[in-house]
Design an enzyme around this catalytic site. Structure first.
Site, PDB file in Angstrom:
ATOM      1  N   THR A   7       0.962  -1.265  -0.035  1.00 37.68           N
ATOM      2  CA  THR A   7      -0.111   0.023  -0.072  1.00 37.68           C
ATOM      3  C   THR A   7       0.781   1.554  -0.023  1.00 37.68           C
ATOM      4  OG1 THR A   7      -1.921  -1.042   1.075  1.00 37.68           O
ATOM      5  CG2 THR A   7      -1.622   1.241   1.499  1.00 37.68           C
ATOM      6  N   GLN A  42      -4.319  -6.796  -6.838  1.00 43.14           N
ATOM      7  CA  GLN A  42      -4.694  -7.556  -5.614  1.00 43.14           C
ATOM      8  C   GLN A  42      -6.038  -6.892  -5.363  1.00 43.14           C
ATOM      9  OE1 GLN A  42      -3.473  -6.704  -1.576  1.00 43.14           O
ATOM     10  NE2 GLN A  42      -2.761  -8.750  -1.503  1.00 43.14           N
ATOM     11  N   HIS A  55      -7.324 -10.987  -2.003  1.00 45.67           N
ATOM     12  CA  HIS A  55      -6.823 -10.576  -0.722  1.00 45.67           C
ATOM     13  C   HIS A  55      -7.786 -11.461   0.359  1.00 45.67           C
ATOM     14  CE1 HIS A  55      -4.747  -8.588   2.153  1.00 45.67           C
ATOM     15  NE2 HIS A  55      -4.706  -7.297   2.021  1.00 45.67           N
ATOM     16  N   ASN A  63      -4.499 -10.281   6.385  1.00 43.41           N
ATOM     17  CA  ASN A  63      -4.228  -9.091   6.949  1.00 43.41           C
ATOM     18  C   ASN A  63      -5.518  -8.527   7.792  1.00 43.41           C
ATOM     19  OD1 ASN A  63      -1.631  -9.459   6.507  1.00 43.41           O
ATOM     20  ND2 ASN A  63      -1.543  -8.051   4.693  1.00 43.41           N
ATOM     21  N   TYR A  98      -8.674  -8.287   6.522  1.00 46.10           N
ATOM     22  CA  TYR A  98      -9.459  -7.534   5.802  1.00 46.10           C
ATOM     23  C   TYR A  98     -10.902  -8.575   5.579  1.00 46.10           C
ATOM     24  CZ  TYR A  98      -5.777  -4.108   5.437  1.00 46.10           C
ATOM     25  OH  TYR A  98      -5.086  -3.297   5.738  1.00 46.10           O
ATOM     26  N   ARG A 157      -4.141 -14.787  -1.241  1.00 44.73           N
ATOM     27  CA  ARG A 157      -3.220 -14.700  -0.157  1.00 44.73           C
ATOM     28  C   ARG A 157      -4.029 -14.501   1.242  1.00 44.73           C
ATOM     29  NH1 ARG A 157       0.390  -9.520   1.608  1.00 44.73           N
ATOM     30  NH2 ARG A 157       2.377 -10.278   1.311  1.00 44.73           N
ATOM     31  N   GLY A 180       8.573  -7.485   0.118  1.00 39.33           N
ATOM     32  CA  GLY A 180       7.765  -6.286   0.377  1.00 39.33           C
ATOM     33  C   GLY A 180       8.734  -4.958   0.447  1.00 39.33           C
ATOM     34  N   ARG A 181       9.088  -4.775   1.593  1.00 38.96           N
ATOM     35  CA  ARG A 181       9.873  -3.433   2.009  1.00 38.96           C
ATOM     36  C   ARG A 181      11.043  -3.490   1.046  1.00 38.96           C
ATOM     37  NH1 ARG A 181       9.374  -3.931   8.145  1.00 38.96           N
ATOM     38  NH2 ARG A 181       8.844  -5.792   7.555  1.00 38.96           N
TER      39      ARG A 181
HETATM   40  C1  PHB Z   1      -1.683  -0.945   5.085  1.00 34.63           C
HETATM   41  O1  PHB Z   1      -2.250   0.037   4.492  1.00 34.63           O
HETATM   42  O2  PHB Z   1      -0.829  -1.001   6.024  1.00 34.63           O
HETATM   43  C2  PHB Z   1      -1.937  -2.368   4.505  1.00 34.63           C
HETATM   44  C3  PHB Z   1      -2.788  -2.543   3.583  1.00 34.63           C
HETATM   45  C4  PHB Z   1      -2.994  -3.791   3.071  1.00 34.63           C
HETATM   46  C5  PHB Z   1      -2.449  -5.098   3.861  1.00 34.63           C
HETATM   47  C6  PHB Z   1      -1.525  -4.721   4.902  1.00 34.63           C
HETATM   48  C7  PHB Z   1      -1.303  -3.348   5.353  1.00 34.63           C
HETATM   49  O3  PHB Z   1      -2.595  -6.300   3.294  1.00 34.63           O
END
Ligand code: PHB
Length: 386
Positions: A25, A99, A180, A183, A185, A232, A327-328
C-alpha cells in the site's frame, strides 16, 4: 546462481525468476476518484525485474475502501489509470497481477457510500484508528466504529463486487489477479473466529467460515481461469486486531480446499509480518501452521516475510516454497533481483514515505547502476512533490 534466478512456470505465464514483488500500500492515487497515475506507472515499471509484481491492494468497490488515497478498480477512470500501469510494466518486460481488496470492518463511514457503516461478518469493531481524509483532503486518524453485520442475503452482492473487480482487472490489462484474504480484511474477517461470530452458513465451523472465500475464488476463476488467480492468506496474523482459536485447523482446511481450483498460487504472509512491520516475537505456533499448509496444499506456494537471498535460497532449496515475495526490500530497491543476484547491499526503506505524498520515497530509490554513476539518478521531474 541459486534457485531464485531460475525460470518458473506459473499457470500459463513464464516468470523470469522466482522473486515476487509483494503487494504494498502506497496511497498515492489521484484525488478525487482514487485513480492510478503516470507516477504510479513509473514506480511499477521501475520494478519490472520481478518475476511477477502483485499490485498494491486495490478496492473493488467504494464499500471495500479502508484508507484514504488507496486506488480502486471499480470505475472506468480507475481502469484507465491501471491501463497506464500495466502498459508500462509490460513495456519494461514485467508481469503484474491486481490484488482485489475489500476491507470489511477496517474502514470508516467517511470512506463509505453515503456515509454508511462499514460492513463485516459480525458487528465487532477493530481496535485502533482509521486513516481518512477530512473535507480539505488533510489526513486524519479517527477511532474505528462498530461495523454493520452483513445479512446473508448480501453474500451474492459481495461475490459480485469481486467479479466486477476481476473483470475490470482484465480490461485494465493485468496478467491475473490475487484475491486478498489476508491481514484482517473482509475475507480474513470471515475466516477467523475472533471476527466471525455468525450463526448461519457463513459462521461457526471452519467449513462455514471458509465459505465466502471459496465462493469468491470460484467466481473470480470463472472470470480469469484458475491459472491466473492467486489467493493471499496470513495465518496467525494479528494486524488489524485479528486472531483465531485454532489456526492450524482453519488454515489447514483452507489450504486443502483451495487445491480443487488448481490456482496459479497460494501466497502466505508468514507471521513474522504484521501489516507493514516486522514482529519481534512471532507466534510459537507458526512452524506447525506453515508446515500444515505446505503439506495440505499441492500447488505453487509463495511465501513472504522478511526474506533475504540466503533465507530465500534455503526456503526454495528445502522445498518450503516455490516463489519468494519481497515487500519493503522491493519498495526501496527497484532493481532488487539484480542486487540479490550479485549480493549487493540494499537501500533501506524510509517508513516516513510509505503512505501518501509524491515522488519522494517512491520514484527516487536508486538502482546499483545509478549509485555507481553509470546512469543518471532517478528523474522525479514532472511529478508534484507531496
Ligand atoms: C496497510 O495499509 O498498512 C496495509 C494494507 C493492506 C495490507 C496490509 C497493510 O494487506
Amino acid at each position: 546462481m541459486t534457485a531464485l534466478f531460475t525460470l518458473f512456470q506459473l499457470g500459463p505465464l513464464t516468470l523470469k525468476n522466482r522473486i515476487i514483488m509483494a503487494p504494498l500500500t502506497r496511497s498515492r492515487s489521484q484525488q478525487p476518484g482514487n485513480i492510478p497515475t503516470r507516477m504510479n506507472a513509473l514506480y511499477y515499471a521501475q520494478r519490472a525485474g520481478a518475476g511477477l509484481i502483485i499490485s498494491e491492494a486495490t478496492q473493488i468497490s467504494q464499500q471495500g475502501q479502508g484508507y484514504a488515497w488507496t486506488p480502486g478498480i471499480h470505475t472506468p477512470e480507475q481502469v484507465a489509470g491501471w491501463q497506464l500501469v500495466t502498459a508500462a510494466v509490460h513495456e519494461a518486460g514485467g508481469l503484474i497481477f491486481a490484488q482485489l481488496w475489500h476491507v470489511g470492518r477496517v474502514s470508516h463511514p467517511a470512506l463509505q457510500p453515503d456515509g454508511q457503516l462499514p460492513v463485516a461478518p459480525s458487528a465487532i469493531a477493530p481496535g485502533g484508528l482509521a486513516f481518512i481524509a477530512d473535507e480539505s483532503g488533510a489526513p486524519q486518524l479517527v477511532p474505528f466504529v462498530p461495523p454493520r453485520a452483513l445479512a446473508i442475503e448480501e453474500m451474492p452482492y459481495l461475490v459480485q463486487q469481486y467479479v466486477h473487480g476481476a473483470k475490470n482487472a482484465q480490461a485494465a490489462g493485468f496478467d491475473g489477479v490475487e484475491v486478498h484474504a489476508a491481514n484482517g480484511y473482509l475475507l480474513d474477517q470471515f475466516l477467523n473466529s475472533s471476527t466471525n461470530q455468525r450463526e448461519d452458513a457463513y459462521g461457526g465451523p471452519v467449513e462455514n467460515r471458509a465459505r465466502l472465500l471459496l465462493e469468491v475464488v470460484e467466481a473470480v476463476c470463472g472470470v480469469w481461469g484458475a491459472g491466473r488467480v492467486g489467493v493471499r492468506l496470513s495465518p496467525l496474523g494479528t494486524f488489524n486486531d485479528m486472531g483465531d482459536a485454532d489456526p492450524e485447523a482453519l488454515f489447514g482446511h483452507v489450504a486443502e480446499r483451495l487445491n480443487a481450483f488448481e490456482l496459479a498460487y497460494l501466497h502466505v504472509v508468514e507471521p513474522v509480518i504484521a501489516g507493514n512491520a516486522t514482529t519481534e516475537t512471532p507466534d510459537p505456533r507458526a512452524g506447525a501452521v506453515l508446515k500444515r499448509i505446505r503439506e495440505n496444499y499441492r500447488g505453487t506456494l509463495i511465501v513472504c516475510g522478511g526474506y533475504d537471498a540466503a533465507k530465500a535460497g534455503a526456503a526454495l532449496g528445502g522445498g518450503r516454497a516455490d516463489l519468494i515475495a519481497f515487500g519493503r526490500a522491493f519498495l526501496a530497491n527497484p532493481d532488487l533481483p539484480e542486487r540479490l543476484r550479485v549480493g549487493a547491499a540494499l537501500n533501506l526503506p524510509d517508513p516516513n514515505t510509505f503512505y501518501g505524498g509524491g515522488p519522494q520515497g517512491y520514484l527516487d530509490y536508486p538502482t546499483l547502476a545509478q549509485q555507481r554513476g553509470e546512469q543518471p539518478m532517478p528523474d522525479c521531474g514532472g511529478f508534484e512533490p507531496a
